[in-house]
Scaffold this active site. Structure first.
Site, PDB file in Angstrom:
ATOM      1  N   TYR A 146       0.820  -1.213   0.000  1.00 39.87           N
ATOM      2  CA  TYR A 146       0.000   0.000   0.000  1.00 39.87           C
ATOM      3  C   TYR A 146       0.854   1.264   0.000  1.00 39.87           C
ATOM      4  O   TYR A 146       0.348   2.361  -0.202  1.00 39.87           O
ATOM      5  CB  TYR A 146      -0.963   0.022   1.198  1.00 39.87           C
ATOM      6  N   LYS A 195       3.708 -15.271   2.781  1.00 40.53           N
ATOM      7  CA  LYS A 195       3.639 -16.075   1.548  1.00 40.53           C
ATOM      8  C   LYS A 195       5.085 -16.381   1.164  1.00 40.53           C
ATOM      9  O   LYS A 195       5.574 -16.034   0.087  1.00 40.53           O
ATOM     10  CB  LYS A 195       2.882 -15.269   0.464  1.00 40.53           C
ATOM     11  N   ASP A 227      -2.659 -18.181   2.270  1.00 41.82           N
ATOM     12  CA  ASP A 227      -3.818 -18.871   1.672  1.00 41.82           C
ATOM     13  C   ASP A 227      -4.351 -19.933   2.632  1.00 41.82           C
ATOM     14  O   ASP A 227      -5.562 -20.078   2.822  1.00 41.82           O
ATOM     15  CB  ASP A 227      -3.482 -19.459   0.287  1.00 41.82           C
ATOM     16  N   ASP A 251      -5.155  -6.648   5.971  1.00 44.07           N
ATOM     17  CA  ASP A 251      -6.374  -5.974   5.502  1.00 44.07           C
ATOM     18  C   ASP A 251      -7.427  -7.015   5.138  1.00 44.07           C
ATOM     19  O   ASP A 251      -8.581  -6.956   5.569  1.00 44.07           O
ATOM     20  CB  ASP A 251      -6.001  -5.108   4.275  1.00 44.07           C
ATOM     21  N   ASP A 255     -10.936  -8.534   7.482  1.00 47.33           N
ATOM     22  CA  ASP A 255     -12.340  -8.516   7.033  1.00 47.33           C
ATOM     23  C   ASP A 255     -12.940  -9.914   7.158  1.00 47.33           C
ATOM     24  O   ASP A 255     -14.091 -10.076   7.565  1.00 47.33           O
ATOM     25  CB  ASP A 255     -12.446  -8.070   5.556  1.00 47.33           C
TER      26      ASP A 255
HETATM   27  C1  IPM Z   1      -8.981  -0.750   6.227  1.00 42.43           C
HETATM   28  C2  IPM Z   1      -9.421  -0.196   4.900  1.00 42.43           C
HETATM   29  C3  IPM Z   1      -8.307   0.661   4.326  1.00 42.43           C
HETATM   30  C4  IPM Z   1      -7.077  -0.222   4.215  1.00 42.43           C
HETATM   31  C5  IPM Z   1      -8.635   1.318   3.000  1.00 42.43           C
HETATM   32  C6  IPM Z   1      -9.878   2.169   3.091  1.00 42.43           C
HETATM   33  C7  IPM Z   1      -7.475   2.128   2.469  1.00 42.43           C
HETATM   34  O1  IPM Z   1      -9.765  -1.239   4.060  1.00 42.43           O
HETATM   35  O2  IPM Z   1      -8.701   0.052   7.139  1.00 42.43           O
HETATM   36  O3  IPM Z   1      -8.895  -1.955   6.363  1.00 42.43           O
HETATM   37  O4  IPM Z   1      -6.943  -0.963   3.250  1.00 42.43           O
HETATM   38  O5  IPM Z   1      -6.259  -0.189   5.098  1.00 42.43           O
HETATM   39 MG    MG Z   2      -9.825  -3.111   4.979  1.00 43.33          MG
END
Ligand code: IPM
Ligand code: MG
Length: 367
Positions: A146, A195, A227, A251, A255
């Site tokens: 990133y 990885k 993975d 990231d 989620d």
């Molecule tokens: C998070 C979000 C951010 C990230 C985005 C919005 C840049 O997905 O905080 O997880 O990828 O870090």
């Molecule tokens: Mg995120």
């Protein structure tokens, strides 16, 4: 104690959920005799609308002058919002990445815990859900893919996009140390995710993590490929205590972890530097499709406020009071729509964002 907090409500559901977190903080402060001052600043899409850029120096300065920052969420619908017609460095997400870098917030802590009351909202098989889980994802936040160079240009007559994934030893070492330190206060296990069968950055990651582990003989360390980790998270999440990983893997995995807690609306986060300063935000996004409808789940933001009291202000009792209030609300059967899952509608009561805030505020008591 005097708490000086800068707030970044942001876009989408951000303002609604931050409003509820502030009410919970105010109640906690009045019960425990603290004084909070807030300063609200813009970041993300609302900052683009007001100033043409997603992050201003004024916002960075306001964050730096505070003891801690409480954030909602930023960004809009990436297919329809005009913010996404701007060049990438002017879009809402660039603001969030920019403030993380400007404040050197390299350690992102994302706890994922399955509340017993939410087992019915957990999408996993009964045998996995019934064991419960309590993990902490330690995501590196200011390096990797990133933040590496990126560009798109024509090579040999076709558009070619490049992103670079860079990690320095020092960046890996400092996040690994944070992970082992936190593991010592938990169940003393670190699973480092990489990885390394493909990526050089992962091979260095593994090497440095192994070196750091030598200073923590009381903590067990295991390496897992990303993975496989994605699969293990839904097969047997109870095996994880501290999950240490780089920026992009963290990231994505966070989620995934949030969804098995019942809803992404439950997962708080703390982004820390080497001092007690931190930025606290829910792990979820701005959910533009439900913004302004008073149906968003404010719990992840409220739990982020609890993390703020714990990590930036050392107010453990106060943080416990907020976490207990959340637990009680769930016990008492209140759910925002995202938490309804397969719950029997006779057993639970569906409430909106503000009502959820009210119910949590009512349950903040002196423990
Ligand atoms: C998070 C979000 C951010 C990230 C985005 C919005 C840049 O997905 O905080 O997880 O990828 O870090
Ligand atoms: Mg995120």
């Amino acid at each position: 104690m005097k708490l000086n907090i800068t707030c970044i409500p942001g876009d989408g559901i951000g303002p609604e959920i931050v409003a509820q977190a502030k009410r919970v903080l105010d109640k906690t402060a009045s019960v425990y005799g603290h004084e909070i001052t807030y300063k609200d600043v813009l970041m993300g899409g609302c900052s683009i609308d007001a100033y043409g850029v997603p992050l201003t120096q004024e916002t960075i300065d306001a964050a730096k002058s505070a003891d801690a920052v409480l954030m909602g969420s930023i960004g809009g619908n990436t297919s329809t919002s005009p913010w996404y017609k701007l060049e990438p460095s002017k879009r809402p997400e660039a603001g969030l990445l920019g403030i993380r870098k400007a404040l050197n917030l390299f350690a992102n802590l994302r706890p994922a815990y399955l509340y017993p009351q939410l087992k019915k909202a957990c999408p996993l098989k009964e045998e996995a859900a019934s064991k419960g889980f309590d993990m902490l994802i330690m995501r590196e936040l200011t390096g990797g893919l990133y933040f590496g160079d990126r560009f798109t240009k024509e090579i040999d007559g076709e558009l070619t996009a490049t992103d670079t994934l860079v990690y320095k030893e020092s960046e890996i070492r400092r996040i690994a140390i944070k992970a082992f330190e936190v593991a010592r206060k938990r169940r003393k296990s670190v699973i480092s995710v990489d990885k390394a069968n493909v990526l050089d950055s992962s091979r260095l990651w593994r090497q440095v993590v192994n070196e750091v582990a030598k200073d923590y003989p009381d903590v067990t360390l295991e390496h897992m490929l990303v993975d496989n980790c994605a699969m293990q998270l839904v097969r047997d999440p109870a095996q994880f205590d501290v999950v240490l990983t780089e920026n992009m893997f963290g990231d994505i995995l966070s989620d995934e972890a949030s969804m098995i807690t019942g809803s992404i609306g439950m997962l708080p986060s703390a982004s820390l530097n080497d001092t007690s300063f931190g930025l606290y935000e829910p792990s979820h996004g701005s959910a533009p499709d439900i913004a302004g409808k008073d149906i968003a789940n404010p719990i992840a933001t409220i739990l982020s406020a609890a993390m703020m009291l714990r990590y930036s202000f050392n107010l453990d009792k106060e943080a416990d009071a907020i976490e207990n209030a959340v637990q009680k609300v769930l016990e008492d059967g209140y759910r925002t729509v995202d938490l309804m899952g397969s719950s029997n509608k006779d057993e639970v009561t569906q409430v909106g964002c503000k009502a959820m805030g009210d119910l949590i505020v009512e349950r903040i008591t002196n423990l």
